[in-house]
Scaffold this motif. Sequence first.
Motif, PDB file in Angstrom:
ATOM      1  N   GLU A  46      20.397   4.902  21.154  1.00 62.32           N
ATOM      2  CA  GLU A  46      21.386   4.618  20.337  1.00 62.32           C
ATOM      3  C   GLU A  46      21.924   5.911  19.638  1.00 62.32           C
ATOM      4  OE1 GLU A  46      19.663   1.786  17.671  1.00 62.32           O
ATOM      5  OE2 GLU A  46      20.166   0.007  18.968  1.00 62.32           O
ATOM      6  N   ASN A  47      20.827   6.861  19.106  1.00 66.58           N
ATOM      7  CA  ASN A  47      21.427   8.001  18.477  1.00 66.58           C
ATOM      8  C   ASN A  47      22.181   8.813  19.448  1.00 66.58           C
ATOM      9  OD1 ASN A  47      20.361   7.237  16.216  1.00 66.58           O
ATOM     10  ND2 ASN A  47      18.376   8.133  16.611  1.00 66.58           N
ATOM     11  N   GLU A  48      21.864   8.861  20.847  1.00 68.71           N
ATOM     12  CA  GLU A  48      22.517   9.601  21.859  1.00 68.71           C
ATOM     13  C   GLU A  48      24.210   9.106  21.887  1.00 68.71           C
ATOM     14  OE1 GLU A  48      21.928  12.256  23.975  1.00 68.71           O
ATOM     15  OE2 GLU A  48      19.894  12.653  23.013  1.00 68.71           O
ATOM     16  N   LEU A  49      24.281   7.668  22.002  1.00 69.13           N
ATOM     17  CA  LEU A  49      25.385   6.998  22.044  1.00 69.13           C
ATOM     18  C   LEU A  49      26.368   7.509  20.758  1.00 69.13           C
ATOM     19  CD1 LEU A  49      26.937   5.088  23.945  1.00 69.13           C
ATOM     20  CD2 LEU A  49      25.998   3.189  22.330  1.00 69.13           C
ATOM     21  N   ARG A  50      26.066   7.211  19.798  1.00 67.91           N
ATOM     22  CA  ARG A  50      26.529   7.650  18.526  1.00 67.91           C
ATOM     23  C   ARG A  50      27.112   9.143  18.457  1.00 67.91           C
ATOM     24  NH1 ARG A  50      23.115   3.906  15.871  1.00 67.91           N
ATOM     25  NH2 ARG A  50      21.768   5.451  15.464  1.00 67.91           N
ATOM     26  N   ALA A  51      25.975  10.029  19.045  1.00 69.37           N
ATOM     27  CA  ALA A  51      26.293  11.318  18.844  1.00 69.37           C
ATOM     28  C   ALA A  51      27.308  11.931  20.003  1.00 69.37           C
ATOM     29  CB  ALA A  51      25.017  12.269  19.292  1.00 69.37           C
ATOM     30  N   ALA A  52      27.538  11.316  20.966  1.00 68.03           N
ATOM     31  CA  ALA A  52      28.506  11.342  22.116  1.00 68.03           C
ATOM     32  C   ALA A  52      29.880  10.807  21.675  1.00 68.03           C
ATOM     33  CB  ALA A  52      28.081  10.759  23.264  1.00 68.03           C
ATOM     34  N   LEU A  53      29.851   9.641  21.099  1.00 67.48           N
ATOM     35  CA  LEU A  53      31.071   8.996  20.779  1.00 67.48           C
ATOM     36  C   LEU A  53      31.892   9.213  19.501  1.00 67.48           C
ATOM     37  CD1 LEU A  53      30.389   5.491  22.594  1.00 67.48           C
ATOM     38  CD2 LEU A  53      31.406   7.433  23.600  1.00 67.48           C
ATOM     39  N   THR A  54      30.956   9.404  18.592  1.00 63.59           N
ATOM     40  CA  THR A  54      31.569   9.519  17.202  1.00 63.59           C
ATOM     41  C   THR A  54      32.240  10.775  17.052  1.00 63.59           C
ATOM     42  OG1 THR A  54      29.416   8.286  16.179  1.00 63.59           O
ATOM     43  CG2 THR A  54      31.140   9.381  14.666  1.00 63.59           C
ATOM     44  N   PRO A  55      32.024  11.853  17.300  1.00 62.69           N
ATOM     45  CA  PRO A  55      33.122  13.012  17.190  1.00 62.69           C
ATOM     46  C   PRO A  55      34.155  13.029  18.309  1.00 62.69           C
ATOM     47  CG  PRO A  55      30.512  13.675  17.726  1.00 62.69           C
ATOM     48  CD  PRO A  55      30.874  12.322  18.064  1.00 62.69           C
ATOM     49  N   LEU A  56      34.145  12.207  19.364  1.00 57.50           N
ATOM     50  CA  LEU A  56      35.054  12.267  20.384  1.00 57.50           C
ATOM     51  C   LEU A  56      36.185  11.194  19.811  1.00 57.50           C
ATOM     52  CD1 LEU A  56      36.313  12.589  23.330  1.00 57.50           C
ATOM     53  CD2 LEU A  56      34.860  11.022  23.691  1.00 57.50           C
ATOM     54  N   ALA A  57      35.909  10.182  19.087  1.00 51.73           N
ATOM     55  CA  ALA A  57      36.962   8.991  18.682  1.00 51.73           C
ATOM     56  C   ALA A  57      37.876   9.434  18.291  1.00 51.73           C
ATOM     57  CB  ALA A  57      36.273   7.825  18.233  1.00 51.73           C
ATOM     58  N   PRO A  58      37.984  10.387  16.958  1.00 51.18           N
ATOM     59  CA  PRO A  58      39.086  10.809  16.318  1.00 51.18           C
ATOM     60  C   PRO A  58      40.345  11.566  17.442  1.00 51.18           C
ATOM     61  CG  PRO A  58      37.075  11.374  15.159  1.00 51.18           C
ATOM     62  CD  PRO A  58      36.675  11.046  16.339  1.00 51.18           C
ATOM     63  N   HIS A  59      39.696  12.084  18.331  1.00 52.67           N
ATOM     64  CA  HIS A  59      40.709  12.921  19.271  1.00 52.67           C
ATOM     65  C   HIS A  59      40.967  12.182  20.281  1.00 52.67           C
ATOM     66  CE1 HIS A  59      39.190  16.295  16.758  1.00 52.67           C
ATOM     67  NE2 HIS A  59      38.037  15.829  17.150  1.00 52.67           N
ATOM     68  N   LEU A  60      40.975  10.896  20.536  1.00 55.64           N
ATOM     69  CA  LEU A  60      41.366  10.119  21.738  1.00 55.64           C
ATOM     70  C   LEU A  60      42.514   8.948  21.152  1.00 55.64           C
ATOM     71  CD1 LEU A  60      38.366   9.012  23.665  1.00 55.64           C
ATOM     72  CD2 LEU A  60      39.843  10.999  24.199  1.00 55.64           C
ATOM     73  N   ALA A  61      43.360   8.962  21.613  1.00 62.33           N
ATOM     74  CA  ALA A  61      44.419   7.812  21.410  1.00 62.33           C
ATOM     75  C   ALA A  61      43.660   6.585  21.708  1.00 62.33           C
ATOM     76  CB  ALA A  61      45.746   7.784  22.182  1.00 62.33           C
ATOM     77  N   THR A  62      44.260   5.467  21.056  1.00 68.54           N
ATOM     78  CA  THR A  62      43.598   4.154  21.026  1.00 68.54           C
ATOM     79  C   THR A  62      43.567   3.596  22.564  1.00 68.54           C
ATOM     80  OG1 THR A  62      44.748   3.580  18.950  1.00 68.54           O
ATOM     81  CG2 THR A  62      44.133   1.522  20.498  1.00 68.54           C
TER      82      THR A  62
END
Length: 210
Positions: free
Chosen positions: A141-157
């Motif tokens: 779960e930590n790996e998942l959050r670490a990979a996705l949370t920083p990425l999300a703001p830079h992706l369109a919906t």
Amino acid sequence: MTWVAGVRTVWRVVEDGEFYCPGCGGDRCYQRLEGRRRLTVLGVPLLPRGTAVPVVECSFCRNRFTLQTLGAPTTVRLSLMLRDAVQTIALAVLAAGGTESRAAREAAVDSVRTGGHPDCTEERLLTLLAVVSAEGREALENELRAALTPLAPHLATVGRETLLRDAARIALADGRYLAAESAALAEIGTALALAPTDTERLLTEAGQGV
């Protein structure tokens, strides 16, 4: 004699590197500049007038931007972040649904290959899953959050929704969602900064006809 006075900023370079230039629309070299303002008379700097707001200057287009610009990843960095996110999502879905289904394993491998690891094999993916799973569910779960949370703001919906749909495709490869898969997919939606209602809608749409 005409006396011409004004305030001039003297800049100095304090850092350089590569960044995503909003003006050029691509990766460029930059210089970070700090400046001191001085009162000038006939072009000669005399009295200090404080400091100027630091800026980032593109070495190609010469436009200047705020320091916040450096927070955006370069296209190369963004590509690597996206590649890692796709792989982590595949591992999370497989961990939730189990690896017994050949269809699910093949869907996960296909996703990872398409996402930027063309040499990915089923054996390699299962080995990675075994290593991460050995540390417990919380580690994954930590790996998942670490990979996705920083990425999300830079992706369109649409980009974030595509990642969730791809995750759903892996979960649905062997039939309807299992409870653990639904929980994992909901967590993926949260890490991608999707509203719970949007996550539910996307997963429902993906599951229609299965």
